[in-house]
Design an enzyme around this catalytic site. Structure first.
Site, PDB file in Angstrom:
ATOM      1  N   CYS A 120      14.610 -18.283  -0.372  1.00  0.00           N
ATOM      2  CA  CYS A 120      15.270 -17.083   0.125  1.00  0.00           C
ATOM      3  C   CYS A 120      14.627 -16.631   1.433  1.00  0.00           C
ATOM      4  O   CYS A 120      13.825 -17.335   2.023  1.00  0.00           O
ATOM      5  CB  CYS A 120      15.170 -15.966  -0.913  1.00  0.00           C
ATOM      6  SG  CYS A 120      15.697 -16.483  -2.567  1.00  0.00           S
ATOM      7  N   ASP A 145      12.271 -18.151 -12.193  1.00  0.00           N
ATOM      8  CA  ASP A 145      10.840 -18.253 -11.912  1.00  0.00           C
ATOM      9  C   ASP A 145      10.326 -16.955 -11.308  1.00  0.00           C
ATOM     10  O   ASP A 145       9.129 -16.651 -11.378  1.00  0.00           O
ATOM     11  CB  ASP A 145      10.534 -19.440 -10.997  1.00  0.00           C
ATOM     12  CG  ASP A 145      11.362 -19.473  -9.719  1.00  0.00           C
ATOM     13  OD1 ASP A 145      12.315 -18.688  -9.598  1.00  0.00           O
ATOM     14  OD2 ASP A 145      11.047 -20.299  -8.838  1.00  0.00           O
ATOM     15  N   ILE A 161      19.922 -40.650   8.913  1.00  0.00           N
ATOM     16  CA  ILE A 161      20.456 -40.515  10.271  1.00  0.00           C
ATOM     17  C   ILE A 161      20.236 -41.823  11.013  1.00  0.00           C
ATOM     18  O   ILE A 161      19.218 -42.503  10.821  1.00  0.00           O
ATOM     19  CB  ILE A 161      19.768 -39.348  11.007  1.00  0.00           C
ATOM     20  CG1 ILE A 161      20.407 -38.009  10.593  1.00  0.00           C
ATOM     21  CG2 ILE A 161      19.844 -39.500  12.513  1.00  0.00           C
ATOM     22  CD1 ILE A 161      19.744 -36.803  11.212  1.00  0.00           C
ATOM     23  N   SER A 210      11.165 -33.962   1.017  1.00  0.00           N
ATOM     24  CA  SER A 210      10.745 -34.483   2.326  1.00  0.00           C
ATOM     25  C   SER A 210       9.348 -35.074   2.220  1.00  0.00           C
ATOM     26  O   SER A 210       8.534 -34.637   1.396  1.00  0.00           O
ATOM     27  CB  SER A 210      10.761 -33.348   3.359  1.00  0.00           C
ATOM     28  OG  SER A 210      10.091 -33.720   4.545  1.00  0.00           O
ATOM     29  N   GLY A 211       9.054 -36.043   3.093  1.00  0.00           N
ATOM     30  CA  GLY A 211       7.774 -36.745   3.038  1.00  0.00           C
ATOM     31  C   GLY A 211       6.652 -36.106   3.828  1.00  0.00           C
ATOM     32  O   GLY A 211       5.614 -36.742   4.055  1.00  0.00           O
TER      33      GLY A 211
END
Length: 594
Positions: A2, A103, A290, A362-363
Site C-alpha cells: 500500500c 496480516d 522483456i 524479483s532477484g
C-alpha cells in the site's frame, strides 16, 4: 502492499489535517488503487491515511487505517508479513482475538501483546505507523532490509510521514528543496539515505523504529540486533543451507490471495527463483520477460531455457526505441526522487500489471550477498591506494581516463569515499565544475558527516556491505519500489528474506567470494536445477539499450538545454560515444529540475 501517510501534532485542526493527509494519499493513489482510508482523532491529534493494494484478505476486512477490537492501537501499514500465520497462532494461544484474516491485524495484536519486541518478530517487507492509545505514542517502523520506504519530517511542530516524497509537496507543506541533491545524484547516481530532495525530510533507517511521545519528543531506536554467528566453512553445508533457506523464502513469499508471478530476465537469480517458485506454487506460475531488437541485449535464449523447464505462462514483451520515446515522460513522472536507475523496472512492472498480476518475485539481493559485481574484485585495490599520499590521490582527478579519476575520492577518509571509488558516477573534481562550486563545498556535502573510515580488511565482506547499504538500499530497492508501485504492482525479494540473509551471513567469506566465477557458490547450490546455458554465460544484468535510445532522444541529447560549459561538453561526449548514458541521464535530470 500500500501507501501510507499521516500527521501528528499537538495543535490539531481536524479539517486541515484531514485535507492534507487526503492530498498526500491521493498523490500516491497509483500505489494503492483498490481502496482509500482516513482516520482522524482530534483529542489525540493524529490523522492517518491509507491507499490499499489488496494482496492478502481481499475483503473489506483489509480496510485501513485499522484498529484492534478494543481500540487500544491503530495502524496504517504498507507491506507484507510473510510469517503472519505462525505469529497469529502464537497470539491466539496468548489470548488475542482476531476479526479478520489480515496480516495487518497480526501486527496490531503482536504489538499489544509483546510491545516493541514484536517488530523483530515480523518477517517480511514493511513500513507502518502505529498509534498506541495507552502510551499516547506514535511509532514509525521499517523492515530490517529497508525494502519498503518511509519518510518523515518533524518541522514546524508537526510530525509528518509518507511512503513517497511527492506526498509532502502534494499536501502543501512548502518544504524547501535540499540544495545538495544535485551533488549527491552526480556522485552516487541516487540520493543516499537518510537524505531526500527536501530539506528536513529524512528516510527512516532500516531495522529501526521512531517513537513520538505526546509531548513531541522523538526517539530513534534500532530493533534488530546483531547475533553471534556460527561460521560455516564447508561447501557441502553451505550449499545445502543456501538451497533449503532460499526454497523456504520463495515458498513463504508466494503467499497471496491475488495473482502472483516472477520477473524472468534470463539471468542466474531470476532463473533460480522461477524454478523454485514453479516447484511450490499452488497454481501454474506466470513469468514476465522483456526482449529487444538490439541483439546484444537479447536474452531470449536464456529465458527460453527456463521456460522449457517449468509449466505455466510466460508473458514475453518486445520493448523498442519507439516505446521508450513514447513512454519516457511517464517514467520520469513515476520517479519520486532523481535516480539513474528504474527505467527497466518501470517497463517490466507495466507489463506484469498488464498481464493481470498484482505481485511478483524479483532477484534483487543475490549479487550483493554472493559477489556478483566487479566491485568485489576492485575493492582489494583500496588498501594499496590508501597508502599513497593525499596529494598523489588528489592528482588523479587530472587524468583523462574517467575510471582512474575516481581514485581521487580516496583522498578523503570517509567510508562513502571508498564506495565512490568503487561505484561513483562522476569524478569528484568534475562534479564541482558541473555545479560551479568549490571542492571544499563538495567535500562538505559528500563527506561532511563525521563518519569514521571503516578500518577492516578490504575484502568480499566489505564489498558486500558497500553494495548492500549504498547501491542496493538507495538505488535498486527504492527505484524498484516506486516504479513498480506506479503500476499498482508489489515486488517481493526472496534473497532478502530474514532467514536467508541470516544463513548467508554465517557462510565463510572464502566460500562466498573466492571461487573464481562471480556467485559460484550460489550457482553450485542449485546446479541440480539450473541449466548450464544460464550460468555459463557473460554477466549482463537487467539492461536496456539505453545508450542508443537516449542518444536519439530529442531532449536528453540536446546540449542547448544544458547549463554550463562542462555539462554541454559532457553531452557532446555522450553523443560521440565517449560518455556512459547514465551520466547524461543524471545531467538531464539536474537541468530538468533546476
Amino acid at each position: 502492499m500500500c501507501r501510507i501517510a499521516g500527521i501528528v501534532t499537538n495543535h490539531f485542526n481536524e479539517e486541515i489535517a484531514g485535507r492534507q493527509v487526503t492530498a498526500m494519499c491521493n498523490a500516491m493513489q497509483h500505489g494503492g488503487p483498490d481502496d482509500a482510508g482516513l482516520y482522524t482523532d482530534v483529542a489525540l491529534g493524529i490523522a492517518f491515511g491509507h491507499r490499499r493494494l489488496s494482496i492478502i484478505d481481499l475483503s473489506t476486512n483489509g480496510h485501513q487505517p485499522k484498529a484492534d477490537s478494543q481500540n487500544l492501537a491503530r495502524i496504517t501499514f504498507n507491506g507484507e508479513i510473510y510469517n503472519y500465520r505462525e505469529l497469529r497462532s502464537q497470539l491466539v494461544k496468548a489470548g488475542a482475538v482476531f476479526t479478520s484474516e489480515t496480516d495487518t491485524e497480526v501486527i496490531l495484536q503482536a504489538y499489544l501483546h509483546w510491545g516493541t519486541a514484536a517488530f523483530a518478530a515480523l518477517k517480511g517487507m514493511f513500513a507502518f505507523a502505529l498509534y498506541d492509545a495507552r502510551q499516547q505514542a506514535v511509532y514509525l517502523v521499517r523492515d530490517s532490509a529497508g525494502i519498503k520506504p518511509l519518510y518523515y519530517s518533524t518541522q514546524n511542530g508537526q510530525f509528518i510521514f509518507a511512503s513517497e516524497i511527492r506526498a509532502f509537496n502534494a499536501a502543501g507543506f512548502n518544504l524547501a528543496a535540499d540544495e545538495r541533491w544535485p551533488a549527491w545524484l552526480l556522485a552516487y547516481g541516487h540520493i543516499p539515505e537518510p537524505f531526500t530532495t527536501l530539506n528536513g525530510v529524512f528516510s527512516l533507517p532500516k531495522g529501526h523504529y521512531l517513537c513520538r511521545q505526546k509531548n513531541g519528543r522523538t526517539e530513534l531506536k534500532q530493533y534488530i540486533t546483531d547475533t553471534t554467528l556460527i561460521k560455516i566453512t564447508t561447501a557441502a553445508e553451505a550449499k545445502q543451507g543456501i538451497a533449503a533457506s532460499l526454497q523456504s523464502a520463495v515458498t513463504r513469499q508466494l503467499i497471496s490471495d491475488a495473482p502472483i508471478g516472477v520477473f524472468l530476465s534470463g539471468g542466474i537469480d531470476s532463473s533460480i527463483l522461477s524454478l523454485l517458485a514453479s516447484a511450490t506454487a499452488e497454481t501454474q506460475l506466470k513469468t514476465i520477460s522483456i526482449f529487444f531488437d538490439e541483439r546484444q541485449y537479447d536474452e531470449r535464449q536464456y529465458q527460453q531455457a527456463i521456460i522449457e523447464k517449468i509449466p505455466g505462462q510466460n508473458f514475453n514483451h518486445l520493448v523498442t526505441a519507439a516505446d521508450f520515446e513514447e513512454l519516457f515522460p511517464q517514467v520520469l513522472k513515476a520517479m519520486d526522487m532523481p535516480t539513474i536507475d528504474g527505467i527497466n523496472s518501470w517497463f517490466i512492472s507495466k507489463y506484469a500489471h498488464d498481464g493481470g498480476l498484482k505481485a511478483v518475485l524479483s532477484g534483487i539481493g543475490a549479487d550483493e550477498l554472493y559477489g556478483g559485481y566487479a566491485s568485489f574484485g576492485r575493492i582489494k585495490l583500496i588498501q594499496y591506494l590508501r597508502n599513497l599520499p593525499r596529494a598523489a590521490l588528489k592528482s588523479f582527478s587530472k587524468i583523462a581516463l574517467n575510471n582512474y579519476k575516481r581514485i581521487a575520492y580516496l583522498a578523503y577518509d570517509h567510508p562513502a569515499a571508498d564506495y565512490l571509488f568503487l561505484r561513483g558516477l562522476f569524478p569528484f573534481a568534475d562534479i564541482a565544475r558541473i555545479l560551479d562550486i568549490s571542492q571544499r563545498q563538495l567535500k562538505d556535502i559528500l563527506f561532511g558527516e563525521n563518519t569514521p573510515l571503516i578500518r577492516s580488511p578490504y575484502n568480499g565482506e566489505l564489498a558486500s556491505w558497500f553494495e548492500t547499504n549504498f547501491y542496493m538500499q538507495n538505488q535498486l530497492l527504492r527505484d524498484t519500489d516506486v516504479m513498480s508501485m506506479s503500476h499498482g504492482l508489489e515486488v517481493r525479494v526472496p534473497f532478502l528474506d530474514e532467514d536467508f540473509r541470516h544463513f548467508t551471513a554465517q557462510v565463510d567469506a572464502g566460500l562466498k567470494f573466492n571461487n573464481g566465477r562471480p556467485k559460484q557458490l550460489l550457482i553450485d547450490s542449485f546446479s541440480n536445477i539450473l541449466p548450464e546455458a544460464v550460468w555459463n554465460r557473460p554477466k549482463m544484468g537487467f539492461s536496456f539499450p539505453l545508450t542508443q535510445w537516449m542518444r536519439n532522444h530529442t531532449n536528453v541529447s540536446n546540449e542547448g538545454l544544458y547549463q554550463g560549459k562542462f555539462a554541454k561538453e559532457a553531452i557532446r561526449d555522450f553523443k560521440a560515444g565517449k560518455l556512459h548514458w547514465s551520466k547524461a541521464y543524471a545531467l538531464y535530470q539536474i537541468q530538468k529540475h533546476g
